[in-house]
Design a protein around this motif. Sequence first.
Motif, short mmCIF file in Angstrom:
data_model
loop_
_atom_site.label_atom_id
_atom_site.label_comp_id
_atom_site.label_asym_id
_atom_site.label_seq_id
_atom_site.Cartn_x
_atom_site.Cartn_y
_atom_site.Cartn_z
N PRO A 171 13.75 5.51 -46.35
CA PRO A 171 14.05 5.45 -44.92
C PRO A 171 13.61 6.70 -44.16
CG PRO A 171 15.89 4.56 -46.16
CD PRO A 171 14.94 5.17 -47.15
N PHE A 172 13.72 7.87 -44.80
CA PHE A 172 13.24 9.10 -44.16
C PHE A 172 11.72 9.02 -43.96
CE2 PHE A 172 11.26 13.22 -44.26
CZ PHE A 172 12.04 14.00 -43.43
N LEU A 173 10.99 8.54 -44.97
CA LEU A 173 9.54 8.42 -44.83
C LEU A 173 9.18 7.41 -43.76
CD1 LEU A 173 8.48 8.50 -48.59
CD2 LEU A 173 7.96 10.23 -46.86
N ALA A 174 9.93 6.32 -43.68
CA ALA A 174 9.68 5.33 -42.64
C ALA A 174 9.90 5.93 -41.26
CB ALA A 174 10.57 4.11 -42.84
N LEU A 175 11.02 6.62 -41.08
CA LEU A 175 11.32 7.26 -39.80
C LEU A 175 10.23 8.24 -39.39
CD1 LEU A 175 15.10 8.04 -40.34
CD2 LEU A 175 14.19 6.67 -38.45
N THR A 176 9.85 9.10 -40.32
CA THR A 176 8.88 10.14 -40.01
C THR A 176 7.50 9.54 -39.78
OG1 THR A 176 10.18 11.65 -41.39
CG2 THR A 176 8.00 12.39 -40.74
N GLY A 177 7.17 8.48 -40.53
CA GLY A 177 5.90 7.80 -40.32
C GLY A 177 5.83 7.14 -38.96
N LEU A 178 6.90 6.48 -38.55
CA LEU A 178 6.94 5.85 -37.23
C LEU A 178 6.92 6.89 -36.12
CD1 LEU A 178 9.60 3.13 -38.09
CD2 LEU A 178 7.25 2.66 -37.35
N GLN A 179 7.63 7.98 -36.31
CA GLN A 179 7.71 9.04 -35.29
C GLN A 179 6.35 9.70 -35.07
OE1 GLN A 179 10.50 10.04 -33.59
NE2 GLN A 179 9.56 11.76 -32.53
N THR A 180 5.63 9.95 -36.16
CA THR A 180 4.39 10.71 -36.09
C THR A 180 3.15 9.84 -35.90
OG1 THR A 180 4.12 10.66 -38.50
CG2 THR A 180 5.34 12.52 -37.56
N GLY A 181 3.30 8.53 -36.00
CA GLY A 181 2.16 7.64 -35.87
C GLY A 181 1.48 7.33 -37.18
N ALA A 182 1.96 7.86 -38.28
CA ALA A 182 1.41 7.52 -39.59
C ALA A 182 1.64 6.03 -39.88
CB ALA A 182 2.05 8.37 -40.69
N ILE A 183 2.74 5.49 -39.32
CA ILE A 183 3.00 4.06 -39.33
C ILE A 183 3.12 3.66 -37.85
CG2 ILE A 183 4.54 2.20 -40.11
CD1 ILE A 183 5.71 4.24 -42.11
N ARG A 184 2.32 2.72 -37.42
CA ARG A 184 2.31 2.37 -35.99
C ARG A 184 3.50 1.48 -35.62
NH1 ARG A 184 -2.81 1.78 -37.56
NH2 ARG A 184 -2.72 -0.51 -37.47
N ASP A 185 3.90 0.60 -36.51
CA ASP A 185 5.08 -0.22 -36.30
C ASP A 185 5.50 -0.77 -37.65
OD1 ASP A 185 3.65 -2.74 -36.84
OD2 ASP A 185 2.75 -2.41 -34.89
N SER A 186 6.56 -1.58 -37.67
CA SER A 186 7.13 -2.00 -38.95
C SER A 186 6.30 -3.04 -39.68
CB SER A 186 8.55 -2.54 -38.73
OG SER A 186 8.50 -3.70 -37.92
N VAL A 187 5.28 -3.62 -39.01
CA VAL A 187 4.50 -4.66 -39.67
C VAL A 187 3.06 -4.23 -39.94
CG1 VAL A 187 5.89 -6.56 -38.79
CG2 VAL A 187 3.95 -5.74 -37.45
N VAL A 188 2.71 -2.98 -39.68
CA VAL A 188 1.37 -2.50 -39.96
C VAL A 188 1.12 -2.56 -41.47
CG1 VAL A 188 2.05 -0.08 -40.26
CG2 VAL A 188 -0.26 -0.63 -39.47
N THR A 189 -0.14 -2.80 -41.84
CA THR A 189 -0.49 -2.88 -43.25
C THR A 189 -0.62 -1.47 -43.83
OG1 THR A 189 -1.63 -4.98 -42.97
CG2 THR A 189 -2.21 -3.68 -44.90
N VAL A 190 0.07 -1.22 -44.93
CA VAL A 190 0.02 0.05 -45.63
C VAL A 190 -0.23 -0.25 -47.11
CG1 VAL A 190 1.25 2.16 -46.26
CG2 VAL A 190 1.61 1.13 -44.01
#
Length: 254
Positions: free
Chosen positions: A72-91
Amino acid sequence: MKRFGLLLIAAALGLGACTPNNVKDAKEWQQYFAKHKLEGCFMLFDNGQGTFRVYNIDRAKERMVPAGIFEPFLALTGLQTGAIRDSVVTVAGEPFNQAFRNASLPAFQEVARTIGKDTLQRWMDSVGFGNRKISRVDTFWLDNSLQISPDEVLGFTKQLYFSQLPYQKRAQELTAGLMIMEKTPKYVFAWKAGEARTGAKRTGWVTGWIEENLHPSFFVLNFETEDPSADMKALGQELTRNILSSEGFYKGER
């Protein structure tokens, strides 16, 4: 630097708003650990009443490898920083919401590498996540360099639910939504599990909340075994459900 730990134990001893009467030693939960010859602890915080029950309070203060409950910390930080654009982006070849629920290690390792070590360190320092130690950028939450206590995990989980962490509200709402595994007319059950191996010892975690009638209660389970054949995911689910059921949850009456 913001600390997220509830400091439930210290507060219950008179250092905060809680009183000793708020803490109950749930010795009866020992039976669920003994059944499988496990060492462990379980904490249950009733947000509405401000009370909590704890089995094995000493272990609840010990820091250990977080493994999958760092996701969850990685998800939060990824969403905050743009490393993850949203919850359904392909990673790493799969939608991130699916990767989150499946605890896909390659996906989270890719997220960690994309965020970068320096940025991860700044956010861990800001949140105050455990001992905040990073070794290799894509394994530090698994290799025993990063450690956190069950009490601190419970605090992080509670603040995530209420969007009280130092992230954008949307990032927190998306991450909290990813943790919801069951939604029925009687209850909402959200959790994240994890497991790690340190030598012969295997450590398992489950943390989350159960909500009935818009009333959340937060929990964290930590346990360990040296049994190489143990199904850690199944054990975590069994222990969590048995303890919550024994406290009257899943009926929609709390």
